[in-house]
Design a protein around this motif. Structure first.
Motif, PDB file in Angstrom:
ATOM      1  N   HIS A  14       0.790  -1.223   0.000  1.00 25.19           N
ATOM      2  CA  HIS A  14       0.000   0.000   0.000  1.00 25.19           C
ATOM      3  C   HIS A  14       0.822   1.272   0.000  1.00 25.19           C
ATOM      4  N   GLY A  15       2.135   1.148  -0.081  1.00 17.89           N
ATOM      5  CA  GLY A  15       2.996   2.315  -0.236  1.00 17.89           C
ATOM      6  C   GLY A  15       2.864   3.350   0.865  1.00 17.89           C
ATOM      7  N   GLY A  16       2.692   2.904   2.072  1.00 14.65           N
ATOM      8  CA  GLY A  16       2.595   3.828   3.191  1.00 14.65           C
ATOM      9  C   GLY A  16       3.947   4.425   3.536  1.00 14.65           C
ATOM     10  N   THR A  17       3.949   5.335   4.488  1.00 16.92           N
ATOM     11  CA  THR A  17       5.182   5.950   4.956  1.00 16.92           C
ATOM     12  C   THR A  17       5.349   5.667   6.444  1.00 16.92           C
ATOM     13  N   TYR A  18       6.602   5.648   6.879  1.00 13.84           N
ATOM     14  CA  TYR A  18       6.918   5.413   8.287  1.00 13.84           C
ATOM     15  C   TYR A  18       7.316   6.723   8.942  1.00 13.84           C
ATOM     16  N   ASP A  19       6.880   6.919  10.193  1.00 15.33           N
ATOM     17  CA  ASP A  19       7.291   8.113  10.927  1.00 15.33           C
ATOM     18  C   ASP A  19       8.541   7.816  11.748  1.00 15.33           C
ATOM     19  N   ASP A  20       8.975   8.775  12.554  1.00 12.18           N
ATOM     20  CA  ASP A  20      10.205   8.621  13.341  1.00 12.18           C
ATOM     21  C   ASP A  20      10.114   7.528  14.398  1.00 12.18           C
ATOM     22  N   ASP A  22       8.729   4.577  13.794  1.00 12.27           N
ATOM     23  CA  ASP A  22       8.532   3.342  13.033  1.00 12.27           C
ATOM     24  C   ASP A  22       7.076   2.895  12.958  1.00 12.27           C
ATOM     25  N   ARG A  23       6.157   3.851  13.006  1.00 12.30           N
ATOM     26  CA  ARG A  23       4.748   3.539  12.771  1.00 12.30           C
ATOM     27  C   ARG A  23       4.459   3.751  11.297  1.00 12.30           C
ATOM     28  N   LEU A  24       3.673   2.854  10.729  1.00 12.49           N
ATOM     29  CA  LEU A  24       3.302   2.939   9.323  1.00 12.49           C
ATOM     30  C   LEU A  24       2.020   3.749   9.186  1.00 12.49           C
ATOM     31  N   HIS A  25       2.015   4.661   8.218  1.00  8.33           N
ATOM     32  CA  HIS A  25       0.819   5.455   7.911  1.00  8.33           C
ATOM     33  C   HIS A  25       0.398   5.129   6.484  1.00  8.33           C
ATOM     34  N   THR A  26      -0.856   4.679   6.305  1.00  7.17           N
ATOM     35  CA  THR A  26      -1.364   4.309   4.995  1.00  7.17           C
ATOM     36  C   THR A  26      -2.884   4.424   4.997  1.00  7.17           C
ATOM     37  N   HIS A  27      -3.550   3.845   4.008  1.00  5.82           N
ATOM     38  CA  HIS A  27      -5.011   3.883   3.902  1.00  5.82           C
ATOM     39  C   HIS A  27      -5.541   2.482   3.632  1.00  5.82           C
ATOM     40  N   LEU A  28      -6.695   2.178   4.210  1.00 10.60           N
ATOM     41  CA  LEU A  28      -7.437   0.953   3.909  1.00 10.60           C
ATOM     42  C   LEU A  28      -8.884   1.368   3.714  1.00 10.60           C
ATOM     43  N   GLY A  29      -9.371   1.285   2.500  1.00 14.23           N
ATOM     44  CA  GLY A  29     -10.743   1.700   2.252  1.00 14.23           C
ATOM     45  C   GLY A  29     -10.962   3.127   2.735  1.00 14.23           C
ATOM     46  N   PRO A  30     -11.985   3.374   3.569  1.00 12.01           N
ATOM     47  CA  PRO A  30     -12.280   4.721   4.034  1.00 12.01           C
ATOM     48  C   PRO A  30     -11.440   5.165   5.228  1.00 12.01           C
TER      49      PRO A  30
END
Length: 73
Positions: A14-20, A22-30
């Protein structure tokens, strides 16, 4: 309540990004999603007609109705 197990989900698709932290930020549906792998938890921010709702669940017990029509591939 019907739940879904996302602990073995392939997040890199899903091509998310990681913060400082090491948490992943992305989208799933809504849902805007933050995944904290060290704590084995998922945070979901869901925008609906009646506003924004935030949830936090263990990765293996995410209520399926929160994700709308989205299902893992």
């Amino acid at each position: 309540m019907k739940t879904i197990d996302l602990s073995d989900y392939r997040w890199e698709k899903h091509g998310g990004t990681y913060d400082d932290d090491d948490r992943l930020h992305t989208h799933l549906g809504p849902a805007d999603v933050t995944v904290d792998f060290s704590a084995e938890r998922i945070g979901l921010k869901v925008c609906k007609d009646d506003g924004e709702h935030c949830y936090c669940y263990p990765l293996d017990k995410v209520p399926i109705h929160i994700l709308g029509d989205w299902r893992p591939e």
